[in-house]
Design an enzyme around this catalytic site. Structure first.
Site, PDB file in Angstrom:
ATOM      1  N   SER A  75       0.882  -1.165   0.000  1.00  0.00           N
ATOM      2  CA  SER A  75       0.000   0.000   0.000  1.00  0.00           C
ATOM      3  C   SER A  75       0.917   1.211   0.000  1.00  0.00           C
ATOM      4  O   SER A  75       1.807   1.329   0.848  1.00  0.00           O
ATOM      5  CB  SER A  75      -0.896  -0.020   1.235  1.00  0.00           C
ATOM      6  OG  SER A  75      -1.867   0.984   1.129  1.00  0.00           O
ATOM      7  N   GLU A  76       0.723   2.121  -0.960  1.00  0.00           N
ATOM      8  CA  GLU A  76       1.748   3.142  -1.204  1.00  0.00           C
ATOM      9  C   GLU A  76       1.863   4.187  -0.090  1.00  0.00           C
ATOM     10  O   GLU A  76       2.767   5.011  -0.119  1.00  0.00           O
ATOM     11  CB  GLU A  76       1.542   3.817  -2.563  1.00  0.00           C
ATOM     12  CG  GLU A  76       0.276   4.609  -2.718  1.00  0.00           C
ATOM     13  CD  GLU A  76      -0.833   3.815  -3.396  1.00  0.00           C
ATOM     14  OE1 GLU A  76      -0.837   2.569  -3.266  1.00  0.00           O
ATOM     15  OE2 GLU A  76      -1.692   4.437  -4.043  1.00  0.00           O
ATOM     16  N   ASN A  77       0.938   4.151   0.878  1.00  0.00           N
ATOM     17  CA  ASN A  77       1.107   5.047   2.022  1.00  0.00           C
ATOM     18  C   ASN A  77       2.079   4.494   3.063  1.00  0.00           C
ATOM     19  O   ASN A  77       2.269   5.114   4.103  1.00  0.00           O
ATOM     20  CB  ASN A  77      -0.250   5.363   2.664  1.00  0.00           C
ATOM     21  CG  ASN A  77      -1.008   4.128   3.103  1.00  0.00           C
ATOM     22  OD1 ASN A  77      -1.006   3.113   2.392  1.00  0.00           O
ATOM     23  ND2 ASN A  77      -1.646   4.183   4.245  1.00  0.00           N
ATOM     24  N   SER A 129       8.349   4.156   0.052  1.00  0.00           N
ATOM     25  CA  SER A 129       7.313   3.440  -0.687  1.00  0.00           C
ATOM     26  C   SER A 129       7.455   3.669  -2.192  1.00  0.00           C
ATOM     27  O   SER A 129       7.347   2.739  -2.994  1.00  0.00           O
ATOM     28  CB  SER A 129       5.943   3.919  -0.214  1.00  0.00           C
ATOM     29  OG  SER A 129       4.926   3.172  -0.819  1.00  0.00           O
TER      30      SER A 129
END
Lengths: 231, 219, 231, 219
Positions: free
Chosen positions: D46-48, D88
């Site tokens: 998840s890119e967060n 990320s």
């Protein structure tokens, strides 16, 4: 999915003559001792090695130099050993000296998909010769290119079977960036753990960057300057 | 009498301020750590990935995984942090270090510095020196005023390959303290017992020095 | 040396009209709740805010929008709130949309002394318009510039009095890079600790980047999408 | 019969391989997580700032500090890691993610994608989409074959502002699976009961389809 290999010999499978390798460590601190031994044993030649230093005569990358396995070093500081100096002066060995911060950032860029960046380091010196220089906001900067490698050889303190890594003390140094910049990243650890044994919040390098991991053995951890004070 | 290396370090320690983050180079600069005033909190950065460096370890506390940039075994103080070389030079390049102290072979009156390469000799590399001089807001050079042949190291321009351009603002030598500005070395303080005349004779670069220049005070 | 301040009001001293601020957080996760409250109370205007998102109508940066304190947002994703949309469409508010990875990297560059870098992101799109594009190794890249701010407002989980920080979960997000890119970095923490209580090896952001730190109070930690499964 | 969104997700799950690191976008892509084969280990990014994302939490395990890029509360699996947004996107931009699945408004026969902006409508932003499409080695678009007006979303060229140039290699719609190469959509599989004729009619971009194209198999 299995990233775990039995030992250093298995871990370095696929490393061939003429390849470019990254080797973690600062001085002799945090170097991949097991992988280096296996490389010396395997005997591949004409390697380009990216590593902050080049070991000492009888330890670290110095062992590879003794076997004349290294064609070129890309480092920030070298020459703690006589064999290195001999090969350099005789023209057997090429050396590309890169400022330490620029070296770290170029490796970081290699792993991060950044092909080039600007840094103030080295502007107006030999290091900037032949490189594009330009002004931003009244200051001059040098454009530096990313570095990557066929294999990155990394040493961590703890690692789990998914390749998540934790380093200890200043043995971290160049290891995290190199882990990200190797096409194939090989990690040796002092403690190989099950997934979940490392807390997600304490991981220094996520496993996504790691292709092979193994339990290292017989760490010597040689000290270059043993300095002590009275208790 | 000219200062010895401990005197130079002691004088440089007077430049420290409470809360400073400081990078000390190898050699004389390292000695500065011995003269940090008791009532002052100063954080030493080692560019191999340590902030909050403590003294050398006792024999039983030696840890091969904890060294400084000079490859010496060290310790950490309460509040120390460990990090990668990339992070370390983010700190340096990003201008977060308050003071850098390093040695030099030559310093020029325009602030240029040369300290990494002598043509014809085996070159060991610049290590972190080029990053430090290109980035720090506040750099002090700690060095002998003259080289082994007795020649001035404070020059009109550097003859050796440069480490950095116009980046040095202050030099502390065994003879005195100098500020670099307006293309000259400005004498701020003499070492105890050293005459302005001697400093004039031993400084090849442009020197601005008044005859009533004060003598430095060392505790 | 004392970085500890009593509360958010004291922490934001020096923030004035027309300044550029960075605010940590992704959605409402990891936002500096206390600092935002203090900004709303203090009422400075014409702020440029760099933050991945712009909050919701009645929380986060949304509270500052309600008070018309924001002149410009630099974000990757906005418009979870109606007031934002109204101000944008009426021309009261300027928005600069930046791809999330480019935003993160520009802020990282701002703290790291890198004035500009190249990224493949956005090449051939509106995002690249007016920017220098060039080829490296057969691919096209866009040059992007570093971002910095007068103040960075950061939220951490634990912090010690020297400013060393540890984050929790995905509340880390943009906070570490912003902590490094603020001329003055103000951190609020859930747990303010004595130096030495955090192990040097677990610190996410070293204290050197932090100018002010305070114990935050009354964290609401609002959840945007509360998704659960049956036990 | 055309697939529903679950069918599209189920078909895309067949593209997964053991050990893959995968980023799933908001919407249909998120559903792919429900169809990961039991015997396979797949790591969701998840890119967060999370790798090794688990299912939604139970009521008592909800943690406001642990969300995915869609701002939903989630959990971590054994072997998960947490990191900053910069880290990320190092992963993403550096090509370390094996597969990205995301939605689109339009895909062109040259691999261009548009999925972030409709002129005249309030623009919410591209989030991480531009980074993902510019960087991933392997991108699958998951979308309906036609828009609400019944117009094809597989086009000769995109009419909306682009998210990325020539980056899409595969598209899975409710009607079939398409590979993009040589400036055309190549039909690999039909949805169960959907005719090649129907796909021809609903595809505006160049289509290469053989009449004996196999029907996809869903478990």
């Amino acid at each position: 999915m299995n990233k775990v290999v039995a030992n250093a010999q298995e871990a370095i499978q696929g490393i061939e003559d003429n390849m470019t390798l990254m080797l973690g460590g600062f001085g002799l601190c945090g170097i991949p001792e097991n992988a280096i031994s296996a490389l010396v044993q395997a005997g591949m030649k004409n390697l380009t090695c990216i590593s902050n230093n080049a070991g000492v005569d009888d330890f670290g990358i110095g062992l590879m130099l003794q076997q004349r396995q290294v064609k070129k070093m890309i480092s920030s500081y070298v020459g703690e050993n006589a064999e290195f100096e001999r090969q350099l002066l005789s023209g057997e060995l090429e050396v590309d000296l890169v400022p330490q911060g620029t070296l770290a950032e170029r490796i970081r860029a290699g792993g991060a998909g950044i092909p080039a960046f600007y840094t103030p380091t080295g502007y107006g010196t030999e290091v900037a010769e032949g490189k594009e220089c330009r002004e931003f906001d009244g200051r001059m900067y040098v454009m530096e290119m990313a570095l990557s490698a066929d294999f990155a050889l990394v040493k961590a303190w703890k690692g789990d079977k998914h390749g998540n890594l934790v380093f200890k003390g200043t043995a971290r140094n160049f290891n995290p960036m190199m882990a990200k910049a190797g096409k194939i990243t090989v990690v040796e650890v002092e403690q190989l753990l099950e997934p979940g044994e490392l807390h997600p919040n304490e991981i220094h390098v996520p496993g996504v960057y790691v292709q092979r991991i193994f339990q290292g053995v017989d760490y010597e951890k040689r000290i270059e300057q043993r300095t002590v004070r009275q208790a | 009498m000219a200062l010895d290396k401990y005197g130079i370090a002691q004088r440089i320690a007077q430049e420290l301020q409470d809360g400073y983050y400081v990078n000390l180079g190898i050699g004389i600069p390292t000695l500065v750590a011995n003269y940090i005033p008791e009532n002052m909190q100063v954080f030493l950065q080692s560019e191999n990935g340590l902030l909050g460096m403590g003294p050398f370890p006792t024999e039983e506390n030696v840890d091969a995984d904890l060294i400084n940039a000079g490859k010496q075994t060290v310790t950490t103080l309460a509040g120390a942090s460990l990090f990668s070389s990339a992070e370390s030079f983010e700190m340096i390049r990003g201008g977060h270090i308050d003071l850098t102290v390093l040695g030099a072979m030559e310093v020029a009156q325009n602030g240029d510095i040369a300290n990494w390469k002598i043509p014809g000799k085996m070159v060991k590399g610049m290590g972190g020196a080029m990053d430090l001089v290109a980035s720090a807001k506040n750099i002090i050079v700690a060095m002998r005023h003259t080289n082994r042949k007795g020649e001035s190291k404070l020059l009109p321009s550097c003859s050796l390959p440069l480490t950095g351009l116009g980046c040095i603002k202050k030099v502390v030598t065994d003879l005195g303290v100098f500020e670099i500005k307006e293309n000259a070395f400005h004498l701020l303080e003499r070492a105890p017992g050293v005459s302005v005349q001697e400093i004039r004779e031993k400084t090849a670069g442009a020197l601005v020095a008044s005859d009533d220049c004060p003598e430095m005070k060392l505790a």
